[in-house]
Write a protein that holds these residues in place. Structure first.
Motif, mmCIF file in Angstrom:
data_model
loop_
_atom_site.group_PDB
_atom_site.id
_atom_site.type_symbol
_atom_site.label_atom_id
_atom_site.label_comp_id
_atom_site.label_asym_id
_atom_site.label_seq_id
_atom_site.Cartn_x
_atom_site.Cartn_y
_atom_site.Cartn_z
ATOM 1 N N ARG A 136 0.844 -1.211 0.000
ATOM 2 C CA ARG A 136 0.000 0.000 0.000
ATOM 3 C C ARG A 136 0.874 1.254 0.000
ATOM 4 N N ALA A 137 1.965 1.226 0.796
ATOM 5 C CA ALA A 137 2.865 2.400 0.847
ATOM 6 C C ALA A 137 3.465 2.667 -0.530
ATOM 7 N N LEU A 138 3.658 1.604 -1.317
ATOM 8 C CA LEU A 138 4.229 1.768 -2.658
ATOM 9 C C LEU A 138 3.136 1.963 -3.715
ATOM 10 N N SER A 139 1.888 2.126 -3.251
ATOM 11 C CA SER A 139 0.727 2.369 -4.132
ATOM 12 C C SER A 139 0.434 1.211 -5.076
ATOM 13 N N LEU A 140 0.759 -0.007 -4.677
ATOM 14 C CA LEU A 140 0.386 -1.162 -5.501
ATOM 15 C C LEU A 140 -1.105 -1.437 -5.317
ATOM 16 N N ARG A 141 -1.702 -2.108 -6.300
ATOM 17 C CA ARG A 141 -3.152 -2.322 -6.265
ATOM 18 C C ARG A 141 -3.541 -3.768 -5.999
ATOM 19 N N MET A 142 -2.602 -4.680 -6.235
ATOM 20 C CA MET A 142 -2.973 -6.095 -6.133
ATOM 21 C C MET A 142 -1.764 -6.914 -5.712
ATOM 22 N N LEU A 143 -2.034 -7.922 -4.893
ATOM 23 C CA LEU A 143 -0.984 -8.876 -4.522
ATOM 24 C C LEU A 143 -1.268 -10.196 -5.213
ATOM 25 N N THR A 144 -0.212 -10.868 -5.621
ATOM 26 C CA THR A 144 -0.375 -12.213 -6.177
ATOM 27 C C THR A 144 0.484 -13.169 -5.357
ATOM 28 N N ALA A 145 0.067 -14.429 -5.343
ATOM 29 C CA ALA A 145 0.865 -15.469 -4.682
ATOM 30 C C ALA A 145 0.812 -16.688 -5.579
ATOM 31 N N ARG A 160 -7.238 -18.308 3.891
ATOM 32 C CA ARG A 160 -7.605 -17.762 5.193
ATOM 33 C C ARG A 160 -7.390 -16.244 5.268
ATOM 34 N N ILE A 161 -6.357 -15.751 4.585
ATOM 35 C CA ILE A 161 -6.072 -14.313 4.704
ATOM 36 C C ILE A 161 -6.637 -13.504 3.532
ATOM 37 N N GLY A 162 -7.587 -14.111 2.823
ATOM 38 C CA GLY A 162 -8.362 -13.314 1.879
ATOM 39 C C GLY A 162 -7.933 -13.360 0.429
ATOM 40 N N THR A 187 -4.849 -14.225 -5.876
ATOM 41 C CA THR A 187 -4.701 -12.765 -5.851
ATOM 42 C C THR A 187 -5.516 -12.150 -4.715
ATOM 43 N N LYS A 188 -5.106 -10.957 -4.345
ATOM 44 C CA LYS A 188 -5.881 -10.159 -3.384
ATOM 45 C C LYS A 188 -5.820 -8.702 -3.834
ATOM 46 N N ARG A 189 -6.994 -8.099 -4.014
ATOM 47 C CA ARG A 189 -7.035 -6.672 -4.379
ATOM 48 C C ARG A 189 -6.795 -5.841 -3.126
ATOM 49 N N LEU A 190 -6.024 -4.750 -3.254
ATOM 50 C CA LEU A 190 -5.740 -3.910 -2.083
ATOM 51 C C LEU A 190 -6.663 -2.703 -2.047
#
Ligand SMILES: CC(C)(COP(=O)(O)OP(=O)(O)OC[C@H]1O[C@@H](n2cnc3c(N)ncnc32)[C@H](O)[C@@H]1OP(=O)(O)O)[C@@H](O)C(=O)NCCC(=O)NCCS
Length: 190
Positions: A136-145, A160-162, A187-190
């Protein structure tokens, strides 16, 4: 993201660490960003992983050259790695991999592992919270794993963590034993 905003984000990330936090069982761990000085401790951590888990490493972090390249990515701003330390021992690591110059510049990929003797105490959850904060601090919009379909603990954890299942790529990766595995992208949208 403008260069100024990117610089502010990176400065905020640096200012956040080190921090000491308590696990659910009361044990304290220190969270801080990995630097070149951590190479030996990270290699010791990698060698504490179970042999069958080493098969599943995307890159073999038991090799000094691989950890050196990892440090290079940290120093050039393409990776942020948060270490969870119990004294001088690395209990877990979580990395945010991103590339500000590509058309996936709004994405960050999470890679994480926790040493077997520190599992089920909330270390991974703590580390992922940090990675989300940094993203979020780096203004990213989505995480992938990314994980293989047979890494069931990782699947339970990310669900479990969304994170949600986005795709399965069949026979997409080859583990160290030369077997092709199916890759799950979540993926998880931020
Ligand atoms: C997946 C992994 C990171 C979880 O680390 P951890 O520190 O044990 O996870 P946490 O203690 O924070 O677990 C949080 C929640 O995730 C789920 N979870 C974690 N491990 C689980 C397991 N083995 N089986 C089922 N659910 C699990 C649970 O819901 C857990 O909450 P709970 O303990 O209150 O039930 C760890 O098992 C690991 O390093 N595995 C090998 C590497 C890997 O698969 N990395 C992910 C791919 S990038």
């Amino acid at each position: 993201m403008s260069p100024e905003t990117a610089g502010d984000g990176a400065a905020a990330v640096q200012a956040r660490y080190p921090r000491t936090v308590a696990l659910a069982d009361g044990r304290k761990v220190t969270l801080r960003l990995m630097t070149r000085d951590d190479v030996e401790a990270v290699l010791a951590f990698a060698s504490s992983l179970d042999p069958d888990e080493l098969l599943y490493l995307r890159v073999n972090i038991t090799e000094p050259g691989v950890v050196e390249r990892w440090v290079h990515y940290i120093e050039t701003g393409r990776t942020e790695t948060v270490l969870a330390l119990d004294g001088d021992t690395v209990a877990g690591e979580a990395s945010l991999l991103h590339n500000q110059t590509s058309w996936t510049r709004h994405l960050g990929e999470i890679r994480l592992q926790v040493a077997p003797r520190y599992r089920r105490r909330g270390v991974a959850r703590l580390l992922v919270d940090e990675v989300e904060w940094i993203a979020r601090a780096l203004s990213l919009r989505m995480l992938t794993a990314r994980m293989t379909l047979d890494q069931t603990a990782a699947q339970s954890f990310f669900r479990r963590i969304g994170f949600q299942r986005e795709a399965v790529l069949w026979d997409y990766v080859m583990t160290a034993d030369g077997k092709m595995r199916n890759l799950l992208v979540a993926t998880k949208r931020l």
